[in-house]
Design a protein around this motif. Structure first.
Motif, PDB file in Angstrom:
ATOM      1  N   ASP A 129       0.733  -1.255  -0.075  1.00  8.92           N
ATOM      2  CA  ASP A 129       0.194   0.061   0.015  1.00  8.92           C
ATOM      3  C   ASP A 129       0.762   1.241  -0.102  1.00  8.92           C
ATOM      4  N   GLY A 130       2.114   1.101  -0.062  1.00  9.90           N
ATOM      5  CA  GLY A 130       3.037   2.346  -0.013  1.00  9.90           C
ATOM      6  C   GLY A 130       3.233   2.927   1.414  1.00  9.90           C
ATOM      7  N   MET A 131       2.836   2.157   2.544  1.00  9.41           N
ATOM      8  CA  MET A 131       2.884   2.768   3.593  1.00  9.41           C
ATOM      9  C   MET A 131       3.891   1.899   4.574  1.00  9.41           C
ATOM     10  N   TYR A 132       4.584   2.521   5.507  1.00  6.92           N
ATOM     11  CA  TYR A 132       5.547   1.724   6.463  1.00  6.92           C
ATOM     12  C   TYR A 132       4.292   0.916   7.312  1.00  6.92           C
ATOM     13  N   GLY A 137      -4.952   0.572  13.185  1.00 10.17           N
ATOM     14  CA  GLY A 137      -6.753  -0.182  13.343  1.00 10.17           C
ATOM     15  C   GLY A 137      -7.862   0.946  13.572  1.00 10.17           C
ATOM     16  N   GLU A 138      -8.909   0.055  13.466  1.00 10.62           N
ATOM     17  CA  GLU A 138     -10.041   1.141  13.739  1.00 10.62           C
ATOM     18  C   GLU A 138     -10.160   2.150  14.967  1.00 10.62           C
ATOM     19  N   ASP A 139      -9.673   1.657  16.122  1.00 17.52           N
ATOM     20  CA  ASP A 139      -9.434   2.687  17.178  1.00 17.52           C
ATOM     21  C   ASP A 139      -8.724   3.725  16.880  1.00 17.52           C
ATOM     22  N   VAL A 140      -7.452   3.745  16.451  1.00 14.65           N
ATOM     23  CA  VAL A 140      -6.815   4.870  15.768  1.00 14.65           C
ATOM     24  C   VAL A 140      -7.164   5.724  14.754  1.00 14.65           C
ATOM     25  N   MET A 141      -7.743   4.885  13.718  1.00 13.70           N
ATOM     26  CA  MET A 141      -8.276   5.599  12.793  1.00 13.70           C
ATOM     27  C   MET A 141      -9.642   6.350  13.108  1.00 13.70           C
ATOM     28  N   GLY A 142     -10.433   5.905  14.162  1.00 14.62           N
ATOM     29  CA  GLY A 142     -11.480   6.843  14.552  1.00 14.62           C
ATOM     30  C   GLY A 142     -11.062   8.035  15.458  1.00 14.62           C
ATOM     31  N   MET A 150      -0.889   9.777  11.904  1.00 10.86           N
ATOM     32  CA  MET A 150      -0.297   9.349  10.696  1.00 10.86           C
ATOM     33  C   MET A 150       0.897  10.123  10.562  1.00 10.86           C
ATOM     34  N   GLU A 151       0.889  11.401  10.683  1.00  8.16           N
ATOM     35  CA  GLU A 151       2.184  12.380  10.376  1.00  8.16           C
ATOM     36  C   GLU A 151       3.392  12.037  11.054  1.00  8.16           C
ATOM     37  N   ALA A 466      -2.928   6.639  22.803  1.00 10.71           N
ATOM     38  CA  ALA A 466      -1.855   7.581  22.535  1.00 10.71           C
ATOM     39  C   ALA A 466      -0.420   6.910  22.586  1.00 10.71           C
ATOM     40  N   GLN A 467      -0.414   5.938  23.333  1.00 18.72           N
ATOM     41  CA  GLN A 467       0.979   5.048  23.403  1.00 18.72           C
ATOM     42  C   GLN A 467       1.554   4.739  22.117  1.00 18.72           C
ATOM     43  N   TYR A 468       0.586   4.343  20.956  1.00 17.44           N
ATOM     44  CA  TYR A 468       1.014   4.025  19.843  1.00 17.44           C
ATOM     45  C   TYR A 468       1.996   4.961  19.183  1.00 17.44           C
ATOM     46  N   VAL A 469       2.067   6.368  19.312  1.00 15.85           N
ATOM     47  CA  VAL A 469       2.663   6.885  18.782  1.00 15.85           C
ATOM     48  C   VAL A 469       4.188   7.503  19.399  1.00 15.85           C
ATOM     49  N   VAL A 470       4.190   7.030  20.489  1.00  7.53           N
ATOM     50  CA  VAL A 470       5.373   7.223  21.438  1.00  7.53           C
ATOM     51  C   VAL A 470       6.632   6.211  20.760  1.00  7.53           C
TER      52      VAL A 470
END
Length: 550
Positions: A129-132, A137-142, A150-151, A466-470
């Protein structure tokens, strides 16, 4: 070995050969193909006067549902949990985040893990998909701030990817191959790279060097990766442990972990279904309700005693400056007395109480002599001290970067409690990043992650997501309680030359802390390597030599 053996007919022996490694020796391997039958057979065997192979012939051979029937009665109806340990399985879980994998690897007993390495595998590849590869998942997409999420993740991976070659180039400049020494196979001694005569020796040296430099570069730059980074893990373990893991994941407040549990349950049901049947029963539901009720109750208690500051982070009177703090340990004399009594215990018929009194009356020199004798025959770090060193315990409060926590998390014979991943303790910046001229990009990545974390955790009130972005560079607080025997193992393993510099320093500090309070008990930790290493080259040379000798 002289024991009474079952007599089998020739026909029975032929049948048994399909299910056991041999039909007529007192030691054998159970090879019957169905996992549920192997486990049930072993459990039934403990309740019978017959030999295992006779039980198999009489009860299992012509009854294909015998295993399921046995577990339905013993495990589900009677609740005999121990029989579930007889069901063994190996699974693979792929494409899961660093957050989820730590929740899985929190299960210390009954499961063993092998995880995709951040040292030997580059995480700079994009998918179809050209993404890393990071969690979406749905929870962060929401999330309201999903675009910012994403940035931040894209910036982290871009910075990591763009930094690999400059870091390799820098490391080769400060550690050039011509400054290294390698084995000359014709002379059996190490010589400078330029003095190697054999082309094979040159190739081995170049391979060791390239592998070492690449591993060190990836070791350094893994700090940039966010906790959303997807990885793979292989798990081997028994059904009882998997049942517990499933309940923990199903009770999680993270959608990713719930989804993993659902998929894992579906797969395991095909192979060890009877062992994990209670997960979907009222027993499993009750256990998960207990977990959530306890978690919610303690969260309310915590709110009561720890106020929230304006930005949502908790006030704390403690300092986070020190990576390693020994917060609890026993008085030195008391610890030595207990260890000496325990050393003597297995060699006498005397009660432990009497041995404690004896050790207390001894002169210190006598106690030290006994302790020294207990460890002086160790020839290498794998010769771990024996059981008496499990008596004294040490509790460490640690605040390291999250990457180092992941390394120490693999140790099993200890108690570990950990907090949620945040940005409030600051981050670790490797010196090599500064020296290689990559500091600006590194800091920008950390600042972006902090900004997005605070948006999700405080503005959206979703600290779990928020943990996912750390990034792995951010410091993380956790508690370790371990006995002296495990401390020997951890310190001597984690101070070895091939280890990551950050956890090597940590293990060295743990050794110093123990040695300060229990100098005589720590004295036998002679394989703790307290030197400073800048290169992994020696480890790679040893690895190639082992391959050459095979």
């Amino acid at each position: 070995m002289s024991i009474s053996m079952d007599e089998f007919t020739e026909h029975e022996k032929e049948l048994l050969k399909q299910h056991f490694s041999n039909p007529d020796k007192p030691v054998f391997v159970v090879t019957t193909p169905r996992q549920v039958d192997r486990g049930a057979l072993m459990s039934r065997y403990s309740r019978s006067s017959k030999s295992m192979r006779r039980v198999f012939l009489d009860e299992f051979l012509n009854n294909p549902s015998r295993g399921e029937e046995f577990y339905e009665r013993v495990l589900v109806e009677y609740g005999d949990d121990s029989v579930a340990e007889l069901g063994l399985v190996q699974v693979g879980i792929e494409g899961i985040s660093q957050i989820a994998i730590q929740s899985i690897e929190d299960r210390r007993i009954g499961l063993s893990y092998l995880e995709k390495s951040t040292r030997y595998v580059r995480f700079d590849q994009k998918g179809m998909d050209g993404m890393y590869a990071y969690y979406r998942g749905e929870d962060v997409m929401g999330l309201r701030h999903y675009d910012s999420y994403m940035e931040a993740c894209e910036l982290a991976f871009n910075t990591y990817s763009k930094s690999i070659e400059p870091m390799i180039k820098y490391l080769k400049e400060v550690e050039p191959i011509h400054s290294m020494r390698f084995l000359d196979s014709s002379m059996g001694v190490e010589v400078a790279f330029n003095e190697l005569r054999s082309s094979d020796d040159v190739k081995r040296a170049e391979k060791a060097y390239e592998t070492s430099i690449r591993a060190k570069a990836l070791d350094i730059l893994r700090a940039l990766l966010p906790a959303s980074t997807l990885t793979n893990v292989g798990i081997a373990g028994n059904a009882r442990a998997f049942e517990h893991l499933l309940n923990i994941l199903l009770a999680s407040r993270l959608k990713e972990e719930q989804s993993i549990a659902t998929m894992l349950y579906d797969e395991l049901r095909e192979y060890i279904g009877p062992f994990i049947k209670r997960v979907g029963s009222k027993h499993g539901e009750s256990f998960r309700e207990y977990l959530n009720s306890t978690r919610d109750g303690i969260a309310r208690v915590t709110e009561k005693y720890l106020e929230k500051s304006d930005n949502g982070s908790r006030r704390n009177a403690y300092s986070y400056d020190d990576e390693v703090t020994l917060v609890d340990y026993e008085d030195n004399d008391a610890a030595e007395v207990k260890v000496v009594a325990s050393i003597l215990y297995e060699h006498t018929g005397v009660s432990y109480t009497n041995l404690l009194e004896l050790a207390t009356r001894m002169r210190r020199e006598e106690r030290i002599s006994i302790i020294d004798e207990y460890v002086r025959h160790r020839a290498n770090r794998r010769h771990r001290p024996l059981r008496a060193f499990e008596i004294p315990y040490y509790t460490f409060d640690l605040c390291t970067n999250f990457g180092i926590f992941r390394d120490l998390h693999r140790h099993r014979i200890l108690t570990m409690q950990r907090q949620m991943l945040t940005v409030k303790h600051g981050y670790y910046k490797p010196m090599e990043v500064i020296d290689a001229g990559l500091e600006k990009e590194f800091d920008e990545c950390m600042y972006k992650s902090k900004e997005v974390y605070e948006l999700i955790a405080y503005k959206e009130c979703k600290p779990l997501e928020a943990q996912y972005v750390v990034n792995l560079a951010y410091r993380y607080r956790y508690l370790i309680k371990m006995n002296l025997r495990e401390a020997y193992h951890m310190v001597e393993l984690r101070t070895s030359p091939q280890g990551h510099p950050a956890y090597r320093r940590l293990a060295q500090e743990m050794y110093r802390a123990i040695a300060r309070v229990h100098p005589n008990l720590a004295k036998g930790m002679v394989f703790a390597d307290m030197r400073d290493y800048s290169s992994r080259i020696d480890a790679e040379k040893r690895k190639l030599l082992k391959l050459k000798d095979k």
